[in-house]
Design an enzyme around this catalytic site. Structure first.
Site, PDB file in Angstrom:
ATOM      1  N   LYS A  49       0.848  -1.196   0.000  1.00  0.00           N
ATOM      2  CA  LYS A  49       0.000   0.000   0.000  1.00  0.00           C
ATOM      3  C   LYS A  49       0.885   1.248   0.000  1.00  0.00           C
ATOM      4  O   LYS A  49       0.653   2.200  -0.740  1.00  0.00           O
ATOM      5  CB  LYS A  49      -0.915  -0.008   1.241  1.00  0.00           C
ATOM      6  CG  LYS A  49      -2.030  -1.045   1.117  1.00  0.00           C
ATOM      7  CD  LYS A  49      -2.755  -1.314   2.419  1.00  0.00           C
ATOM      8  CE  LYS A  49      -3.745  -2.460   2.223  1.00  0.00           C
ATOM      9  NZ  LYS A  49      -4.372  -2.942   3.456  1.00  0.00           N
ATOM     10  N   GLN A  93      -4.793  -1.833   9.666  1.00  0.00           N
ATOM     11  CA  GLN A  93      -4.651  -3.142   9.019  1.00  0.00           C
ATOM     12  C   GLN A  93      -5.236  -4.235   9.913  1.00  0.00           C
ATOM     13  O   GLN A  93      -4.883  -4.344  11.089  1.00  0.00           O
ATOM     14  CB  GLN A  93      -3.155  -3.417   8.746  1.00  0.00           C
ATOM     15  CG  GLN A  93      -2.893  -4.691   7.999  1.00  0.00           C
ATOM     16  CD  GLN A  93      -3.429  -4.686   6.555  1.00  0.00           C
ATOM     17  OE1 GLN A  93      -3.375  -3.667   5.867  1.00  0.00           O
ATOM     18  NE2 GLN A  93      -3.965  -5.806   6.111  1.00  0.00           N
ATOM     19  N   ASP A 116     -11.424   2.904   4.320  1.00  0.00           N
ATOM     20  CA  ASP A 116     -11.970   1.571   4.047  1.00  0.00           C
ATOM     21  C   ASP A 116     -13.502   1.576   3.995  1.00  0.00           C
ATOM     22  O   ASP A 116     -14.102   0.567   3.626  1.00  0.00           O
ATOM     23  CB  ASP A 116     -11.537   0.605   5.165  1.00  0.00           C
ATOM     24  CG  ASP A 116     -10.266  -0.151   4.812  1.00  0.00           C
ATOM     25  OD1 ASP A 116     -10.049  -0.400   3.619  1.00  0.00           O
ATOM     26  OD2 ASP A 116      -9.515  -0.495   5.739  1.00  0.00           O
TER      27      ASP A 116
END
Ligand code: NAP
Length: 279
Positions: A49, A93, A116
């Site tokens: 990422k 994460q 997200d």
């Protein structure tokens, strides 16, 4: 043989366009990723990422906490990041260690920085049929992939296997909002093959090899979200590619299908949050 739903190719196309956009910004977006512990797979995901963000000119920072970090420490850091106007997007994460409540951590992220789309505000918007600030990355990537290949889902029967909050559950709602007829299957579903055989589109997000060609209707579209290592260490998807690709009209491979689209969506969402400038 089926047409391959090529996530790598679409990633190149979308990220090339996105880089031009980021180049045109005077100030650049900033993505902060919180990683807890030393899980090798999580480390690889997080580093990918960061690398992808940097290639695009997006600032990115990884904050790596030891496995025994307390929930309180994480909540304080999230609060600090929420209040930092230089931070565009926050990603925690997953998975987190068992002593930390995933819900408490996600709920603490400001919906305006929730890259997200997992916070209750953004989920609530999605499930009430409204626009969230951004859509969850993997479902968004799947819809972008289907759109690229002109696969219309309106009125189609889409069978999703897996109902997690990361993939199956929000994806079902996004497809419903686009007028698909959606069936969601899970570990309690009986006679899975009887259901998948009626599908125009099968999307599998389980993490086990459970879809065989004989479970599919001729000409259907197959999207394989699952990723796992088989006994020999080879990366596999949920779908038996060899048998399924003889039956399906379109199929996404693993690797190279949905995976590249998830990271692409993360970058698109970071830029979307930056442009919305809700900070
Ligand atoms: P998860 O939270 O473990 O959810 C798995 C889902 O599969 C659950 O809903 C479970 O049902 C269902 N399931 C388990 N066994 C089943 C069976 N025999 N028949 C039907 N359904 C069954 O996993 P996840 O986070 O959604 O991830 C799923 C897979 O996608 C994993 O391989 C993950 O690595 C991969 N993934 C890939 C990407 C990508 O970018 N390509 C992104 C996210 C996830 P219950 O709810 O009843 O337990």
């Amino acid at each position: 043989m089926s047409v391959i739903l090529d996530g790598k190719k679409l990633r190149e196309k979308l990220l090339t366009e996105l880089k031009l956009k980021v180049d045109s910004f005077n100030k650049k977006p900033t993505l902060v990723v919180i990683l807890v512990g030393e899980d090798p797979a999580s480390k690889i995901y997080v580093n990918n990422k960061k690398k992808t963000a940097e290639k695009l000119g997006i600032n990115s920072q990884i904050i790596n906490y030891p496995y025994d970090v307390t929930e309180k420490e994480l909540l304080e850091k999230i609060e600090e990041l929420n209040n930092n106007s230089n931070v565009t997007a926050i990603l925690v994460q997953l998975p987190l260690p068992k002593h930390i409540s995933k819900e408490n951590i996600i709920n603490a992220i400001s919906p305006k920085k929730d890259v997200d789309g997992f916070t209750p505000y953004n989920f609530g918007k999605l499930f009430s049929g409204e626009e969230p600030i951004v859509y969850p990355c993997t479902p968004k990537g799947i819809l972008l992939l289907l759109k690229e290949y002109n696969i219309d889902i309106e009125g189609k029967h889409v069978v999703i296997v897996g109902r997690s909050n990361i993939v199956g559950h929000p994806l079902a709602q996004m497809l419903l909002n686009k007028n698909a007829t959606v069936t969601v299957c899970h570990s309690y579903t009986k006679n899975l093959a009887d259901i998948t055989k009626t599908a125009d589109v099968v999307i599998s997000a389980v993490g086990k090899n459970i879809i065989e060609g004989e479970m599919l209707k001729s000409g259907c579209v197959v999207v394989d979200v699952g990723i796992f290592k088989d006994a020999s260490g080879k990366t596999r998807g949920d779908v038996d590619f060899e048998s399924a690709s003889k039956i399906a009209s379109y199929i996404s491979p693993v690797p190279g299908g949905v995976g590249p689209m998830t990271i692409t969506s993360l970058m698109l969402n970071t830029v979307e949050l930056f442009e919305k400038n809700l900070v």
